[in-house]
Scaffold this motif. Structure first.
Motif, short mmCIF file in Angstrom:
data_model
loop_
_atom_site.label_atom_id
_atom_site.label_comp_id
_atom_site.label_asym_id
_atom_site.label_seq_id
_atom_site.Cartn_x
_atom_site.Cartn_y
_atom_site.Cartn_z
N ALA A 176 -1.44 7.36 -12.44
CA ALA A 176 -0.05 6.89 -12.37
C ALA A 176 0.52 6.73 -13.78
N PRO A 177 1.85 6.72 -13.92
CA PRO A 177 2.45 6.43 -15.23
C PRO A 177 2.02 5.05 -15.72
N THR A 178 2.01 4.87 -17.02
CA THR A 178 1.53 3.62 -17.61
C THR A 178 2.26 2.38 -17.08
N PRO A 179 3.59 2.38 -16.90
CA PRO A 179 4.22 1.18 -16.34
C PRO A 179 3.67 0.81 -14.96
N VAL A 180 3.31 1.82 -14.16
CA VAL A 180 2.74 1.55 -12.84
C VAL A 180 1.37 0.90 -13.00
N SER A 181 0.55 1.45 -13.90
CA SER A 181 -0.78 0.87 -14.14
C SER A 181 -0.66 -0.56 -14.61
N PHE A 239 3.57 9.39 -8.35
CA PHE A 239 4.93 9.65 -8.84
C PHE A 239 5.04 11.07 -9.41
N ASP A 240 4.05 11.48 -10.19
CA ASP A 240 4.04 12.85 -10.71
C ASP A 240 3.38 13.75 -9.66
N HIS A 241 4.06 13.97 -8.56
CA HIS A 241 3.46 14.59 -7.39
C HIS A 241 3.17 16.08 -7.58
N ARG A 242 3.60 16.67 -8.67
CA ARG A 242 3.28 18.08 -8.90
C ARG A 242 1.84 18.26 -9.35
N ARG A 243 1.20 17.20 -9.80
CA ARG A 243 -0.20 17.29 -10.25
C ARG A 243 -1.13 16.93 -9.09
N GLU A 244 -2.12 17.77 -8.88
CA GLU A 244 -3.09 17.54 -7.81
C GLU A 244 -3.84 16.23 -8.02
N ALA A 245 -4.17 15.91 -9.28
CA ALA A 245 -4.92 14.68 -9.55
C ALA A 245 -4.14 13.45 -9.14
N ALA A 246 -2.84 13.46 -9.38
CA ALA A 246 -2.00 12.31 -9.00
C ALA A 246 -1.91 12.19 -7.48
N SER A 291 0.83 -1.21 0.00
CA SER A 291 0.00 0.00 0.00
C SER A 291 0.86 1.25 0.00
N ILE A 292 1.92 1.25 0.82
CA ILE A 292 2.78 2.44 0.91
C ILE A 292 3.55 2.65 -0.39
N SER A 293 4.15 1.60 -0.92
CA SER A 293 4.93 1.75 -2.16
C SER A 293 4.02 2.08 -3.34
N SER A 294 2.80 1.52 -3.38
CA SER A 294 1.88 1.87 -4.47
C SER A 294 1.44 3.33 -4.36
N TYR A 295 1.31 3.82 -3.13
CA TYR A 295 1.00 5.24 -2.93
C TYR A 295 2.07 6.12 -3.58
N LEU A 296 3.32 5.76 -3.38
CA LEU A 296 4.42 6.52 -3.96
C LEU A 296 4.44 6.40 -5.48
N LEU A 297 4.08 5.24 -6.01
CA LEU A 297 4.10 5.04 -7.46
C LEU A 297 2.92 5.75 -8.13
N ILE A 298 1.74 5.67 -7.53
CA ILE A 298 0.58 6.35 -8.11
C ILE A 298 0.79 7.86 -8.10
N LYS A 308 -6.95 4.10 -20.74
CA LYS A 308 -6.48 3.56 -19.46
C LYS A 308 -7.64 3.36 -18.50
N ARG A 309 -8.56 4.30 -18.43
CA ARG A 309 -9.71 4.14 -17.55
C ARG A 309 -10.61 3.01 -18.06
N LEU A 310 -10.71 2.85 -19.38
CA LEU A 310 -11.49 1.74 -19.94
C LEU A 310 -10.90 0.41 -19.49
N LEU A 311 -9.57 0.29 -19.60
CA LEU A 311 -8.92 -0.96 -19.15
C LEU A 311 -9.05 -1.14 -17.64
N ALA A 312 -9.03 -0.03 -16.90
CA ALA A 312 -9.16 -0.13 -15.45
C ALA A 312 -10.51 -0.70 -15.06
#
Length: 775
Positions: free
Chosen positions: A238-243, A151-158, A142-149, A298-302
């Protein structure tokens, strides 16, 4: 072998800190270098495939927290090997892909560092044999996935998506911890390999229902089951590799793994199917419907992933051998084709500049290899023969047709499968066929590092479908034996003749193709699902989070007001409440009869100390207060002398003299007294102070009234010279036996002195007084 298994689990944590440095020295080939670790892990776990297929199980234990009876134990069986191969194998492809996908990103090293932390955590989850060890790795995912999701921490959505995933899965993790602890108490062991054979003891336990529900909450939150499904599509920030890695192949299947691992405990229990079947059915329908109204690929695949996780949960709920076999086969097929499709979407976004399905088309000529990889994965997703996805979906139909109330689960799975076919067309074919749609960039074929991953996964889905015997014998069968002990083989086959399963497969493919060609109309027809978003679970989460923040702000204004006297008041009142309540529950003797032993000079000394204390509180002059405080200190020193403690008296006299001198030097720099409280508040504070004083007096009287053997006196008298080489007992206690405590006291005084000095310098700065002072 045992030590190697431990190193395999911990390797991700060991390499992670070095990842940024390795990225710097490897340059553009960093992805291939990073992929070497998961590739080696894939080879390591692959060597156990023939042995687990033969029914062997490997268990490794080493002491960890012995006082809590927690051992660092891992087990490797057919189910663990299947998940470990997916984690390490797809991790290899993702590392290669990420090296090129993020080649110009300045934080590429941080990305790989976190990715390896996640990989190690996920391996720990699927290999852990102790409940507490499993929980530790569960929370690390959970903690590491939080950091990966995020990752682009400058964006509020991320940042928002990362926080949402952490809160939902973290809350489920707390429920899981409680469930695992209760499960261990009910089963008499925390080892999962032992608990799966004690199902009867667990099911007969009075807290059986609570154990079951707590574990389900942990599994459902992690695997995005309704109503916790909303965090998974939002995590596509998250970046595509994370997804690809987290949200198709590994983390979201942790809940499925947990349910499969613990399934033997609840084998035959009606509550198992009564909860898992409806939750899985509702999840698969929700994900299938919402997938068709998405234009972001990506949302469709999600959402199709949400639906697939619902199907796996439903099959586990059915619990028959055929259902468990279908769930295992579908888990493997889904990881391969969904991972490939996510990587394809990343290539489209990277090369064409968009992942909106309405803005893509006619790219097959410019991107032939990517189009081939997408087609292979899409055909497996659609359940087209001879791909592994076809075998898995035929198994699903067979299992649901044999289940109680067959028409309902079969109907739900068929509807989801129709959605899968349409989604496969939208992701795997539409961007590459038809007229070319102008993109924001000139599209061209991706680099080898980008397309090798999805192409490899797509080919594996085809090869395993063409070799069902090998897939059954070495992967699906051993995993099935771990989920359902006693099952010796899997019956996965490519051809079963012309039967109802083949008819359903063909019907689903035709209906899904029709939905694909009429997708705009279907999307408009299902648009009401977006309009009902105000009642969606994501709105419940937003409402709950806002309520939590309001409560936090309210209690912060009370408990963290910034006023020291209120902090002291809360601490003292809490102490009075807790300690006072404890005293009321005990028969306390305070020994008031001993008061007659007080001598006149002792009474006079106590009266002087009390009078000085009142003067400290009531004096309008700081100098008078300091002097009165000194009288209190010197009075305590006299008490030490009267009761034969000259060393303590000398220490007290020294400290008190120094304190008085320091206070006198400081008070001249302080502002005049000001009244910050009214009369009512002072009366309140006086009442609290008197109550606290009375409580402490009662505690001291009660403690001194007890007649117990003084063991410390003999110990210090005997060991002062022998152990500490000193004759002064008090000094030896302070310096040797209580040396750490004394060091702490010195540290506190030093910090306080630094604080006073900083305050004095701050006053100099505010008054622009830079003249040196001789303080």
């Amino acid at each position: 072998m045992s030590s190697m298994m431990l190193w395999a689990v911990l390797s991700g944590f060991i390499v992670a800190p070095a990842a940024p440095w390795l990225c710097r020295i490897s340059g553009k080939r960093g992805g291939w270098l990073m992929a070497s670790l998961p590739a080696l892990l894939t080879l390591y776990f692959a060597q156990y495939v023939p042995r687990t297929a033969a029914g062997e199980c490997f268990i490794f234990k080493t002491p960890w927290a012995s006082a809590a009876e927690v051992s660092l134990s891992f087990s490797l069986d057919g189910l663990s090997v299947l998940f470990a191969l997916l984690i390490s194998g797809i991790g290899t492809l993702v590392c290669i892909y990420s090296g090129d996908y993020l080649k110009d990103h300045p934080q590429r090293g941080r990305f790989f560092c976190t990715l390896f932390l996640f990989m190690g955590s996920m391996l720990g989850v699927v290999l852990a044999d102790h409940g507490i060890v499993l929980f530790v790795f569960w929370e690390l995912t959970s903690i590491s996935s939080y950091l990966l999701i995020g990752f682009d921490h400058r964006r509020e959505a991320a940042r928002s998506a990362a926080l949402q995933a952490l809160l939902v899965t973290g809350a489920g993790g707390l429920a899981l911890l409680a469930g695992l602890i209760l499960l261990g108490q009910a089963g008499g062991s925390m080892e999962l390999s032992t608990l799966v054979h004690r199902g009867e003891a667990v099911r007969s336990h009075p807290l059986h229902l609570a154990i079951f529900l707590l574990i389900l909450v942990g599994a459902f939150t992690k695997s995005a089951q309704f109503p916790f499904h909303f965090w998974l599509p939002n995590a596509m920030e998250a970046p595509t590799p994370v997804s690809t890695y987290l949200h198709s192949a590994t983390m979201v299947k942790a809940g499925i793994y947990l349910l499969a691992r613990l399934a033997p405990i609840w084998e035959g229990a009606s509550i198992w199917s009564q909860v898992l079947i409806p939750v899985g059915g509702l999840t698969l329908l929700t994900g299938a419907a919402l997938a068709l109204v998405q234009t972001d690929l990506k949302r469709l695949l999600a959402y199709t992933t949400v639906s697939a996780l619902g199907i796996m949960t439903l099959l586990l709920g059915i619990g028959s051998v055929s259902a468990l076999q279908a769930a295992t086969a579908f888990l493997l097929a889904h990881a391969l084709y969904k991972g490939a499709l996510f990587l394809v979407v990343g290539i489209l976004d990277h090369e064409a500049g968009t992942r909106e399905v309405t803005e893509l088309g006619g790219l097959g000529g410019a991107m032939p290899v990517t189009a081939l990889a997408a087609a292979l994965a899409a055909l497996s997703s659609a359940g087209f023969p001879p791909f592994l996805g076809f075998l898995a979906k035929e198994g699903m139909y067979s299992a649901t047709l044999q289940a109680p109330g067959a028409w309902l689960p079969t109907g739900m799975v068929l509807l989801a499968s129709v959605s899968f076919v349409a989604a496969a067309g939208l992701v795997g074919f539409k961007p590459f066929l038809g007229p070319k749609i102008t993109a924001s960039r000139t599209p061209h074929e991706a680099s080898f590092s980008l397309w090798i991953g999805p192409l490899t996964a797509g080919i594996l889905g085809l090869l395993l479908g063409l070799m069902p015997g090998a897939a059954s014998e070495y992967l699906i069968g051993p995993a099935l034996s771990a989920i359902h002990p006693g099952t010796v083989s899997s019956t996965l086959a490519l051809w079963h003749g012309f039967d109802i399963k083949l008819l359903l497969s063909g019907t689903v493919f035709l209906l899904g193709t029709a939905v694909y060609f009429h997708w705009p109309r279907v999307c408009r027809g299902l648009n009401f699902l977006n309009a009902s978003g105000g009642f969606a679970p994501s709105r419940w989460y937003a409402f709950g989070l806002e309520a939590l923040l309001r409560v936090s702000r309210f209690q912060t204004r009370i408990l963290q007001s910034g006023h020291l006297h209120l902090y002291l008041l809360i601490v003292i009142l809490t102490t009075i409440g807790l300690v006072g309540a404890s005293l009321l529950d005990h028969d306390v003797h305070v020994g008031l009869g001993r008061w007659k032993d007080i001598r006149p000079h002792e009474a006079i000394l106590v009266a002087v100390i009390l009078a000085a204390t009142v003067m400290v509180v009531r004096s309008p002059s700081r100098l008078t207060a300091v002097v009165a405080l000194g009288v209190v200190g010197y009075g305590v020193a006299m008490i030490f002398l009267l009761f034969s403690a000259p060393d303590l008296a000398m220490t007290q006299l020294s400290i008190e003299t120094l304190s008085v001198i320091l206070l006198v030097l400081v008070i001249f720099r302080l502002p005049r007294y000001s009244s910050y409280s009214n009369k009512l508040e002072r009366m309140r504070d006086a009442g609290v102070a008197l109550t606290a004083g009375a409580l402490m007096t009662a505690l001291i009287l009660a403690a001194t009234a007890l007649q117990r053997e003084a063991r410390l006196v003999d110990f210090f008298a005997k060991n002062t010279l022998e152990l500490a080489q000193g004759r002064n007992v008090v000094n030896v206690i302070l310096v040797d036996f209580r040396g750490v405590d004394t060091l702490g006291e010195i540290t506190v005084l030093s910090v306080a002195a630094i604080g006073v000095y900083a305050l004095l310098k701050l006053k100099d700065i505010r008054t622009n007084d830079t003249t040196p002072r001789n303080d």
